[in-house]
Design an enzyme around this catalytic site. Structure first.
Site, PDB file in Angstrom:
ATOM      1  CG  ASN A  13      92.889  81.066  72.442  1.00 43.37           C
ATOM      2  OD1 ASN A  13      93.566  80.941  71.416  1.00 43.37           O
ATOM      3  ND2 ASN A  13      93.396  81.533  73.567  1.00 43.37           N
ATOM      4  CB  SER A  47      85.705  92.050  73.003  1.00 42.13           C
ATOM      5  OG  SER A  47      85.625  90.691  72.657  1.00 42.13           O
ATOM      6  CG  HIS A  67      96.183  88.195  77.018  1.00 39.61           C
ATOM      7  ND1 HIS A  67      95.941  87.621  78.232  1.00 39.61           N
ATOM      8  CD2 HIS A  67      96.249  87.165  76.132  1.00 39.61           C
ATOM      9  CE1 HIS A  67      95.865  86.313  78.086  1.00 39.61           C
ATOM     10  NE2 HIS A  67      96.036  86.002  76.836  1.00 39.61           N
TER      11      HIS A  67
END
Lengths: 147, 482
Positions: free
Chosen positions: B207, B386, B405
């Protein structure tokens, strides 16, 4: 019958990680099948040729801990030298105070991206839900990989 | 993997759920989640893992789960636990994870989308060339000697800046200044050093990513201004950690801790939680080696920052400016001065898939951001968005200064690959306006946007629970992957 049943290991599916369960007639075979499973996770086992031989020797305070060390050793060699194992000739001995020694030779070749597809980037071997136990038919092991 | 025992869950309020202390648990578990998100967790082993962490000696307050919690090994991912060394507190490598100081760095530029013009593909290609990606990615131009590598482990990002990979001002806006002072490089094994010698400045696989993004929406104007963020601005986010070196440090010390746990008679429900008292030789050795690996990760992101700057310079010219906004750790254990029931205590905070979120006014928050709070960088997936948030007083008091997170996976890697069959994912991403360059198509399939939960719901919950404030949403336009 699927390949995984014939060879005695099957992959576990999970959202973030991967693991393997192994059934074998003896502890030694658990380690050998563990090698097959890990290599089959990283790339395609049958595409690896046993061109090179590399000796190894490992020691741990339990069959289960030795399984983690063994697979970790294979991963270390893969990452630092590119060596991928196809098979092994190995010997397991028990010593005093519950120590076990696994030694022998790894058979395999350097990873070649042109011939060896990348499957799953296994990064480590964990102790999470680690199992190594006798069964009615031999031994059973489960190990989870960090990917 | 199914949970091995039934977990009782009590609702505290709209965003918090309690796992009451039972059996060998020393404290309650508390999970931050919405009714929607918690539904997806019922029957998942991660709740049992929150309860398992509550068994650790010296744990203070509660074993915490953040809204992006999911199954890990030992600790859940999205798990937070603070240990008091004065009360026999332990340190656990499983509470940090294999990728020590995996983290996120946000870079801002002085460019807008229009300034990129037709150069986006060239920019992504240039970044891909300059930052090695993929399994076992290594640099041919930066293979370090062991003495030099030990300097990296001692100094972290400062080493990189001293060697010309960045500017001194960069260090002012990194968590802990990009260097943990208690690092003990001599406690890092030869195997770990070997794995780390040629991997500084590499992204890796899974990732991890490098993303060119546009600031799509500002939610908190004052905080955005303090962070230098404006709508339409081009930014870059880097997500990577300590690579093979960190994995080896974790592996080495797990082995030691499994044996130490027997010696210290610490009985735990999962061996991956193996641990040792913070003040024991094993505990100190792990903290010293883990901090050294954390410094490697800070240096890694600093070298990559330099490569991003060079990439922008080559493609878009020397007027282009790339500044660091912030850099957060999300796999770490470190001593922090925290407030527990009105009292300041020095605790060893484990964050496994969780981010520090310090409030406005805190001395550890960089001066430039002190009025608004420490920046919190929350990546989503490569197709959607994001978020940038800032820390709060509530997080400082309630969650040991911690927040979420990321998004967390919705599909297994295998399922994602199956869903990808017959689809041209690169073309699909291009149609969404995102240029993707990856070492292998398997990673692109595993990391496709649908494989992840919607990070917007995660940040909504952390804001509703008061753990962070949303500042901005960033949308990807270029991605490099392993």
């Amino acid at each position: 019958m699927s390949e995984s049943l014939l060879t005695g290991y099957r992959f576990l599916e999970h959202t973030a990680d991967a693991g393997v369960e192994i059934d074998a007639p003896s502890p030694t075979e658990i380690y050998r099948l563990g090698l097959f499973a890990l290599t089959d996770c990283l790339t395609v086992l049958k595409k690896i040729e046993p061109r090179e031989r590399h000796p190894f020797s490992l020691r741990a305070g339990g069959l289960d801990l030795l399984l983690v060390d063994w697979l970790q050793e294979l991963l270390f060699r893969f990452e630092t030298t590119g060596f991928v194992a196809r098979d092994t000739e190995l010997r397991l001995t028990s010593e005093d105070e519950g120590e076990f020694v696994l030694e022998g030779v790894l058979l395999g070749e350097p990873f070649d991206p042109a011939r060896h597809p990348v499957r799953l980037p296994v990064k480590a071997v964990t102790y999470h839900q680690l199992v190594f136990e006798p069964t009615d038919h031999g031994y059973f092991a489960r190990v989870i990989f960090d990917v | 993997m199914k949970p091995r025992r039934r977990i009782e869950l009590e609702r505290i309020d709209a965003n918090r759920w309690r796992i009451p202390k039972s059996g060998g648990m020393r404290v309650d578990g508390i999970v931050y989640s919405s009714a929607e998100l918690i539904d997806g967790l019922l029957g998942d082993p991660c709740l049992e893992q929150v309860a398992n962490v509550a068994h650790l000696p010296g744990i203070v307050g509660a074993s915490l789960g953040m809204p992006d919690i999911h199954w890990g090994y030992g600790f859940p991912i999205g798990g937070v636990a603070a240990m008091d060394p004065d009360e026999g507190g332990v340190v656990s490598p499983g509470g940090v994870g294999y990728d020590i100081n995996c983290g996120v760095r946000l870079l801002r530029t002085n460019l807008e989308r229009a300034d990129l013009g037709t150069h986006l593909t060239s920019l992504v290609e240039e970044m891909y060339r300059n930052i090695p990606t993929g399994v076992g990615a290594a640099r041919k131009d930066l293979r370090l000697t062991v003495p030099e590598l030990r300097k990296v482990l001692a100094q972290g990002a400062e080493w990189a800046v001293e060697r010309g990979f960045g500017e001194p001002e960069d260090l002012e806006v990194l968590e802990e200044g990009g260097s943990l002072a208690n690092a003990r490089p001599h406690l890092v094994s030869f195997r770990a050093l070997e794995r780390g010698r040629a991997q500084l400045g590499t992204l890796g696989s899974g990732n991890h990513f490098g993303e060119v993004q546009v600031v799509a929406e500002i939610f908190d104007r004052k905080a955005a201004t303090a962070l230098g963020l404006e709508t339409g601005q081009i930014n870059v986010t880097l997500h990577t950690g300590s690579r093979g070196l960190g994995h080896q440090v974790c592996t080495d010390h797990l082995k030691t801790m499994v044996e130490a746990g027997r010696r210290y008679r610490i009985d735990l429900p999962d061996r991956q939680l193996c641990c040792a008292p913070i003040r024991s030789p094993e505990g100190k050795a792990y903290l010293g080696a883990m901090s050294a690996a954390a410094n490697y990760a800070f240096a890694n992101r600093q070298v990559m920052t330099d490569r991003v700057r060079r990439s922008f310079g080559r493609v878009l010219g020397s007027d282009c400016r790339v500044d660091v906004v912030y850099d957060v750790c999300h796999n770490i254990a470190k001593f922090e001065e925290l407030e527990v029931r009105g009292k300041r205590r020095s605790l060893c905070v484990h964050r496994k898939g969780a981010t520090r979120a310090y409030p406005p006014g805190h001395e550890k928050t960089p001066e430039a951001y002190r009025d608004v709070g420490q920046p919190v960088l929350i990546p989503g997936d490569m197709g959607r968005y994001s978020f940038v948030l800032v820390g709060t007083e509530t997080a400082f008091v309630d969650t040991f200064g911690s927040t979420c997170h990321g998004a967390g996976r919705r599909w297994s890697r295998k399922k994602a690959k199956k869903e990808a069959r017959g689809r041209d994912l690169l073309q699909e991403m291009t149609e969404r306006g995102v240029v993707v360059r990856a070492a292998g198509m398997a990673t692109v399939a595993e990391e496709m946007p649908e494989a992840y939960k919607d990070v917007a719901e995660v940040v909504r919950v952390v804001e509703a629970a008061g753990l962070s404030k949303i500042v901005a949403r960033l949308e990807p336009i270029g991605v490099i992957k392993g």
